[in-house]
Design a protein around this motif. Structure first.
Motif, PDB file in Angstrom:
ATOM      1  N   ILE A 102      41.364 -62.958 -87.338  1.00  0.00           N
ATOM      2  CA  ILE A 102      41.996 -62.369 -88.527  1.00  0.00           C
ATOM      3  C   ILE A 102      40.935 -62.004 -89.557  1.00  0.00           C
ATOM      4  O   ILE A 102      40.953 -60.908 -90.135  1.00  0.00           O
ATOM      5  N   GLY A 106      40.202 -58.196 -89.691  1.00  0.00           N
ATOM      6  CA  GLY A 106      40.968 -57.809 -90.879  1.00  0.00           C
ATOM      7  C   GLY A 106      40.156 -57.845 -92.155  1.00  0.00           C
ATOM      8  O   GLY A 106      40.723 -57.773 -93.259  1.00  0.00           O
ATOM      9  N   LEU A 109      40.692 -54.857 -94.552  1.00  0.00           N
ATOM     10  CA  LEU A 109      42.005 -54.867 -95.191  1.00  0.00           C
ATOM     11  C   LEU A 109      42.088 -55.958 -96.261  1.00  0.00           C
ATOM     12  O   LEU A 109      42.569 -55.712 -97.384  1.00  0.00           O
TER      13      LEU A 109
END
Length: 532
Positions: A102, A106, A109
């Protein structure tokens, strides 16, 4: 398991914890000088996300492993303890891999949502550490369950040492290339440190592997547990502990918004309100964390010790551990608390000589939070006891009640102009007082332990008061011809010496108890040179 092993484990973890804290300070100061406030914003934007995911895997599961392993070792079920380790390792590997994925994939983001897209490099650099540290957590929990704290202490020390060295080197190397890369280099130090720590863990594990196998072969044969039953038990124990570990950080996060907003509502300027919050959270907060290192070591050592005695129905030995653990927490917490209160202004000026106005203003918060150190010490210790006897939901409930009281008090007191940010400190202390009292009631109810008030509280208090008096007098004397910095350092040294003598003068600690510590015989010989 012996009484000696409990105290030895607490001392080993405490020493390692202090070493790690000092290294952490050594890391932050030169790093900030190298990459500046902007670079630190990139690093700091990634680090809290890392800590959040790390908490999910390391706050509760290692304690669950420790408790479950100690319960099985207590009945000579070493094969069952080994299966708990194997099952939990796979669980933590999955959690760590998911968390790392993650953060790595990610990163863009997440940092974009934080409005600090430059921090994406730092987040990707630190992400692999989540998987590695999660694996280490399984080994640490396994060895802690067998009353072996050396693996945890040594591996954490190695991890921090490599983190600091590698992080500072990479930050220095990339500073001339790009600031985002320098911050990422500092963040990668956590990954390098985790890798070094894992190597250390594997070396220690493999060196003990033969002995562990022999114990399994000689152990009493027990019915094989199902993997899903072990997983369910881990979840039942770990989830409440993880939630409990998140309560105060959540409340501190609420403080971040509440303090500034309320101060501004009572006519403080924006910069003044933010400065007051910075004094509480940035200047006072880190100081209060130092005593926690020692008391947390006591709590971590107590969980397997109490759990094993509870599993064996050895009530007398369980109560002995509880009384010893609580007394150790008080002996550590009281001098720290009285020291902070006696020299609150002097300590702040010593640490922040270039920010004298802020240091003087923050002294009031340090005085109040110093009181809280006493109760935080007992909260952590009694929480470890309740976790050890399988009542892990109780401390979560009690801390939640304390946190609610903190919110109420902080909200109302901060708005009083002459109290201002000190209201948040009062709220925090109240939370610890309430949680400590409620935990004590529950520990007595579930274990039947009877605390010797004179030995546990009155004698350590007397020694701490005598120490505080000597510190105050020494500071008044040294300030006649020395500046604040040297006067404060010498006063603290005088206080340390005074507390050492007072501890034995008031029979707070006996020489027999000193003998149970690591290198106890040598320590007793040293004590005998000064105390007859």
């Amino acid at each position: 398991m012996t009484k000696k092993s409990f105290m030895q484990g607490a001392v080993v973890l405490g020493v390692a914890g202090l070493f790690i804290k000092v290294l952490g300070a050594v890391f932050r100061i030169p790093l900030a000088n190298m990459i500046g406030s902007v670079g630190m914003s990139y690093y700091q934007s990634a680090y809290p996300v890392y800590v959040f995911f790390l908490t999910l895997s390391t706050a509760g599961i290692p304690i669950a492993i420790s408790k479950m392993v100690s319960e099985r070792v207590a009945v000579d079920n070493h094969n069952g303890a080994s299966k708990v380790f194997g099952t939990s390792f796979l669980l933590l590997l999955i959690i760590g891999t998911a968390s790392a994925s993650i953060c790595f994939f990610g990163a863009g983001l997440i940092t974009g949502m934080m409005d600090v897209p430059e921090a994406a490099y730092s987040m990707r650099a630190i992400a692999p550490a989540l998987m590695i540290v999660s694996m280490m957590a399984a080994f640490r929990g396994y060895f802690q369950g067998m009353q072996n704290m050396k693996l945890t202490a040594v591996s954490q020390s190695v991890e921090q040492l490599f983190r600091v060295a590698c992080g500072l080197f990479l930050a220095y190397y990339f500073i001339g290339v790009q600031l985002e890369y320098a911050a990422a280099g500092a963040a990668f130090g956590a990954t390098a440190g985790a890798a070094a720590g894992l190597v250390c863990v594997l070396v220690i594990y493999l060196s003990n592997r033969k002995q562990l196998v022999q114990k399994i072969e000689k152990a009493v044969i027990h019915e094989q547990e199902r993997t899903k039953d072990i997983l369910l038990r881990i979840v039942v124990i770990a989830v409440p502990i993880t939630i409990g570990a998140a309560i105060m950080p959540i409340m501190n996060t609420i403080d971040a918004g509440m303090v500034v907003r309320i101060l501004k509502s009572v006519s403080y300027a924006d910069s003044e309100a933010k400065g007051m919050y910075g004094q509480l959270a940035g200047m006072v907060g880190p100081l209060i964390n130092f005593p926690q290192v020692l008391t947390q070591a006591v709590a971590m050592s107590l969980v397997p010790a109490v759990s094993m005695a509870h599993r064996q129905n050895d009530t007398a030995f369980m109560q002995e551990n509880i009384k010893m653990g609580l007394r150790a927490a008080i002996i550590v917490g009281l001098p720290c608390a009285f020291g902070f209160m006696t020299l609150s202004k002097q300590i702040m000026l010593l640490l922040y000589p270039l920010q004298k106005a802020d240091a003087v203003s923050a002294a009031g918060c340090l005085f109040i939070m110093g009181i809280g150190v006493i109760f935080l010490s007992t909260v952590q210790t009694l929480t470890g006891v309740l976790q050890g006897i399988g009542k892990q939901l109780i401390p979560v409930r009690n801390l939640t009640i304390g946190a609610a009281a903190k919110f109420f008090l902080s909200y109302n007191l901060i708005a009083v102009p002459w109290i201002n940010v000190k209201g948040a400190a009062v709220g925090t202390v109240a939370a610890y007082v309430i949680a400590s009292a409620l935990n004590m009631i529950e520990v007595r109810r579930h274990t039947g332990v009877k605390i010797d008030l004179v030995l546990t509280y009155a004698k350590p208090m007397s020694a701490a008061v005598a120490m505080a008096a000597s510190v105050w007098l020494a500071n008044r004397f040294f300030n006649l011809f020395l500046g604040n910095a040297l006067a404060t350092v010498f006063s603290v040294a005088v206080g340390g010496v005074a507390y050492f003598f007072m501890v034995f003068a008031f029979n707070v600690v006996t020489k027999e108890e000193v003998g149970r510590l690591p290198k106890g015989n040598k320590l007793v010989k040293i004590v005998n040179k000064f105390v007859k």
